[in-house]
Design a protein around this motif. Structure first.
Motif, short mmCIF file in Angstrom:
data_model
loop_
_atom_site.label_atom_id
_atom_site.label_comp_id
_atom_site.label_asym_id
_atom_site.label_seq_id
_atom_site.Cartn_x
_atom_site.Cartn_y
_atom_site.Cartn_z
N CYS A 15 0.83 -1.21 0.00
CA CYS A 15 0.00 0.00 0.00
C CYS A 15 0.86 1.26 0.00
CB CYS A 15 -0.93 0.00 1.20
SG CYS A 15 -2.31 -1.12 1.04
N ALA A 19 1.09 4.09 -2.90
CA ALA A 19 0.85 5.48 -2.55
C ALA A 19 2.03 6.35 -2.96
CB ALA A 19 0.59 5.62 -1.05
N PHE A 37 -7.26 10.46 -5.36
CA PHE A 37 -8.12 9.58 -4.59
C PHE A 37 -7.41 8.27 -4.25
CE2 PHE A 37 -11.11 6.01 -4.59
CZ PHE A 37 -11.89 6.36 -3.50
N PHE A 38 -6.75 7.65 -5.24
CA PHE A 38 -6.06 6.38 -4.99
C PHE A 38 -4.88 6.57 -4.04
CE2 PHE A 38 -7.86 4.46 -9.03
CZ PHE A 38 -8.68 3.59 -8.35
N ILE A 40 -4.67 8.74 -1.57
CA ILE A 40 -5.24 8.85 -0.23
C ILE A 40 -5.77 7.50 0.25
CG2 ILE A 40 -7.11 9.90 1.09
CD1 ILE A 40 -6.69 12.41 -0.69
N ALA A 41 -6.39 6.74 -0.66
CA ALA A 41 -6.91 5.42 -0.29
C ALA A 41 -5.78 4.47 0.10
CB ALA A 41 -7.72 4.83 -1.44
N PHE A 42 -4.70 4.44 -0.69
CA PHE A 42 -3.57 3.56 -0.37
C PHE A 42 -2.92 3.97 0.95
CE2 PHE A 42 -3.25 2.48 -5.04
CZ PHE A 42 -3.68 1.18 -4.86
N GLY A 44 -4.47 5.41 3.44
CA GLY A 44 -5.40 5.00 4.47
C GLY A 44 -5.31 3.52 4.78
N PHE A 45 -5.27 2.70 3.73
CA PHE A 45 -5.16 1.26 3.95
C PHE A 45 -3.82 0.88 4.58
CE2 PHE A 45 -8.51 0.76 0.62
CZ PHE A 45 -9.43 0.14 1.45
#
Length: 59
Positions: A15, A19, A37-38, A40-42, A44-45
């Motif tokens: 992740c 990121a 978006f991706f 931030i998502a990576f 977060g995960f």
């Protein structure tokens, strides 16, 4: 799964790598909103996996 700790470490590293790649793409100036978006998502995960790893530490 027998060894979930090693699996979670690998997922957290993956992740953060993805990121970082998205952040590099954004820093180059060639990006869209989905790249942000991706990233931030990576992030977060990756942080979520680190929190789970810290909660399930073995003594």
């Amino acid at each position: 799964m027998k060894n979930q700790r090693l699996f979670r470490i690998a997922l957290a590293v993956a992740c953060f790598v993805f990121a970082g790649l998205k952040a590099y793409s954004i820093a180059q100036g060639d990006y869209t909103w989905i790249d942000v978006f991706f990233m931030i998502a990576f992030l977060g995960f990756g942080i979520m996996y680190l929190v789970v790893l810290n909660k399930t530490k073995r003594p």
